[in-house]
Write a protein that holds these residues in place. Structure first.
Motif, short mmCIF file in Angstrom:
data_model
loop_
_atom_site.label_atom_id
_atom_site.label_comp_id
_atom_site.label_asym_id
_atom_site.label_seq_id
_atom_site.Cartn_x
_atom_site.Cartn_y
_atom_site.Cartn_z
N TYR A 149 0.87 -1.17 0.00
CA TYR A 149 0.00 0.00 0.00
C TYR A 149 0.91 1.22 0.00
CZ TYR A 149 -3.62 3.34 0.73
OH TYR A 149 -4.46 4.41 0.54
N PRO A 150 0.82 2.05 -1.04
CA PRO A 150 0.00 1.99 -2.24
C PRO A 150 0.30 0.75 -3.09
CG PRO A 150 1.07 4.14 -2.03
CD PRO A 150 1.67 3.24 -1.00
N GLY A 151 -0.73 0.29 -3.76
CA GLY A 151 -0.61 -0.93 -4.54
C GLY A 151 0.41 -0.87 -5.66
N ARG A 152 0.61 0.31 -6.24
CA ARG A 152 1.56 0.44 -7.35
C ARG A 152 2.93 0.93 -6.88
NH1 ARG A 152 -1.02 4.01 -11.74
NH2 ARG A 152 0.84 3.37 -12.87
N LEU A 153 3.21 0.81 -5.58
CA LEU A 153 4.50 1.27 -5.04
C LEU A 153 5.69 0.69 -5.81
CD1 LEU A 153 5.91 2.97 -2.82
CD2 LEU A 153 5.93 0.89 -1.42
N PRO A 154 5.75 -0.62 -6.09
CA PRO A 154 6.93 -1.14 -6.81
C PRO A 154 7.15 -0.46 -8.16
CG PRO A 154 5.68 -2.95 -5.87
CD PRO A 154 4.83 -1.70 -5.70
N GLU A 155 6.09 -0.13 -8.84
CA GLU A 155 6.17 0.48 -10.17
C GLU A 155 6.49 1.98 -10.11
OE1 GLU A 155 2.80 1.60 -13.54
OE2 GLU A 155 2.37 0.07 -12.03
N LEU A 156 5.99 2.66 -9.09
CA LEU A 156 6.06 4.12 -9.06
C LEU A 156 7.15 4.70 -8.17
CD1 LEU A 156 2.24 4.94 -9.04
CD2 LEU A 156 3.83 4.98 -10.97
N ILE A 157 7.76 3.90 -7.28
CA ILE A 157 8.74 4.46 -6.35
C ILE A 157 9.97 5.01 -7.08
CG2 ILE A 157 9.91 2.28 -5.79
CD1 ILE A 157 10.01 3.40 -2.84
N GLY A 158 10.42 4.30 -8.11
CA GLY A 158 11.59 4.77 -8.87
C GLY A 158 11.34 6.11 -9.54
N PRO A 159 10.28 6.22 -10.36
CA PRO A 159 9.99 7.51 -10.99
C PRO A 159 9.76 8.63 -9.96
CG PRO A 159 8.79 5.76 -12.10
CD PRO A 159 9.43 5.15 -10.89
N PHE A 160 9.09 8.32 -8.86
CA PHE A 160 8.84 9.32 -7.83
C PHE A 160 10.15 9.83 -7.26
CE2 PHE A 160 8.39 9.91 -3.15
CZ PHE A 160 7.72 11.12 -3.17
N LEU A 161 11.04 8.94 -6.87
CA LEU A 161 12.31 9.36 -6.29
C LEU A 161 13.23 10.03 -7.30
CD1 LEU A 161 12.95 6.38 -3.85
CD2 LEU A 161 12.24 8.72 -3.27
N ALA A 162 12.99 9.78 -8.59
CA ALA A 162 13.76 10.45 -9.65
C ALA A 162 13.22 11.85 -9.95
CB ALA A 162 13.75 9.60 -10.92
N GLY A 163 12.16 12.25 -9.25
CA GLY A 163 11.63 13.60 -9.41
C GLY A 163 10.45 13.73 -10.34
N GLN A 164 9.96 12.61 -10.85
CA GLN A 164 8.81 12.67 -11.75
C GLN A 164 7.54 12.99 -10.97
OE1 GLN A 164 8.55 9.31 -14.40
NE2 GLN A 164 6.34 9.53 -14.62
N ARG A 165 6.70 13.84 -11.52
CA ARG A 165 5.40 14.13 -10.91
C ARG A 165 4.45 12.99 -11.24
NH1 ARG A 165 2.59 17.33 -8.17
NH2 ARG A 165 0.39 17.60 -8.51
N ILE A 166 3.75 12.50 -10.23
CA ILE A 166 2.85 11.36 -10.42
C ILE A 166 1.46 11.75 -9.96
CG2 ILE A 166 2.34 8.99 -9.73
CD1 ILE A 166 5.42 8.68 -9.36
N ASP A 167 0.52 11.73 -10.87
CA ASP A 167 -0.90 11.90 -10.56
C ASP A 167 -1.54 10.54 -10.82
OD1 ASP A 167 -0.98 14.67 -9.82
OD2 ASP A 167 -0.59 15.12 -11.93
N GLU A 168 -1.54 9.74 -9.78
CA GLU A 168 -1.98 8.35 -9.92
C GLU A 168 -3.50 8.28 -10.00
OE1 GLU A 168 -1.60 4.14 -7.47
OE2 GLU A 168 -0.66 5.92 -6.67
N PRO A 169 -4.01 7.43 -10.89
CA PRO A 169 -5.46 7.23 -10.93
C PRO A 169 -5.96 6.62 -9.62
CG PRO A 169 -4.39 6.25 -12.85
CD PRO A 169 -3.31 6.67 -11.90
N PHE A 170 -7.26 6.71 -9.43
CA PHE A 170 -7.91 6.17 -8.24
C PHE A 170 -7.57 4.69 -8.05
CE2 PHE A 170 -11.56 3.95 -6.40
CZ PHE A 170 -11.64 4.59 -5.17
N GLU A 171 -7.31 4.31 -6.80
CA GLU A 171 -7.05 2.92 -6.47
C GLU A 171 -8.10 2.42 -5.48
OE1 GLU A 171 -3.59 -0.07 -4.79
OE2 GLU A 171 -3.46 2.04 -4.22
N LEU A 172 -8.86 1.40 -5.90
CA LEU A 172 -9.76 0.70 -4.99
C LEU A 172 -8.96 -0.47 -4.45
CD1 LEU A 172 -12.55 0.43 -3.70
CD2 LEU A 172 -13.22 -0.99 -5.66
N TRP A 173 -8.34 -0.26 -3.26
CA TRP A 173 -7.36 -1.20 -2.72
C TRP A 173 -8.04 -2.42 -2.10
CZ3 TRP A 173 -5.29 -3.30 1.78
CH2 TRP A 173 -3.99 -3.78 1.66
N SER A 174 -9.12 -2.21 -1.41
CA SER A 174 -9.90 -3.35 -0.87
C SER A 174 -11.35 -2.94 -0.70
CB SER A 174 -9.34 -3.81 0.48
OG SER A 174 -9.54 -2.85 1.49
#
Length: 171
Positions: free
Chosen positions: A146-171
């Motif tokens: 949690y967040p569910g897409r953490l493995p995919e988005l942590i690299g771009p986030f830490l590299a300075g990319q702006r992320i506007d993630e779509p809604f996540e229905l986690w459970s």
């Protein structure tokens, strides 16, 4: 935003999640469960929580990190909230709708001890472990996060990319 399930009373709040990296570039994650919903199993999540009335994101990050981990930082150590997301999940008999900002904090020490003595009671029930994860291990893991897409988005986030993630229905 998609329509929320009408399964439970809804609690809506603004939150901050914190990507805490130590001096060895490892990320702090809590091993978590919700005893109310054992069918959800366990997952790894970023520290963080709700903003109190009148509180800024950086101030909430400082407070949440101190409460959940004992790690003390100053507001100027909190990075800009360049990852924005909305998410919903079941938690302790309610459906949460969270408007989250994700921020980064970089520590100058390696894997500081975690002191949970300032956690609220339910957090002690939910958080049953923690680990300092190498970034590559987060990115390649098939564990649940949690967040569910953490493995995919942590690299771009830490590299300075702006992320506007779509809604996540986690459970």
């Amino acid at each position: 935003m998609p329509e929320l399930p009408s399964d439970l009373p809804i609690v809506e709040r603004d939150c901050v999640r914190i990507v805490v990296r130590d001096a060895d570039d490892r990320v702090l994650l809590f091993h978590t469960r919700d005893p109310t919903y054992p069918e959800l199993g366990t997952w790894w999540e970023l520290p963080g929580g709700g903003l109190e009335p009148g509180e800024s994101g950086p101030d909430a990050a400082v407070r949440e990190l101190r409460e959940e981990t004992g790690i003390r930082i100053a507001p100027h150590q909190v990075g800009a909230p360049t990852w924005q997301r909305d998410a919903s999940f079941r938690y302790r008999g309610r459906r949460h709708l969270q408007h989250e900002q994700v921020v980064a904090v970089r520590l100058d020490v390696t894997a500081p001890e975690i002191d949970g003595s300032n956690r609220v009671d339910f957090e002690d029930e939910d958080y049953f472990g923690f680990a300092w994860w190498p970034l590559a291990d987060v990115a390649s893991s098939d564990a649940r996060f949690y967040p569910g897409r953490l493995p995919e988005l942590i690299g771009p986030f830490l590299a300075g990319q702006r992320i506007d993630e779509p809604f996540e229905l986690w459970s």
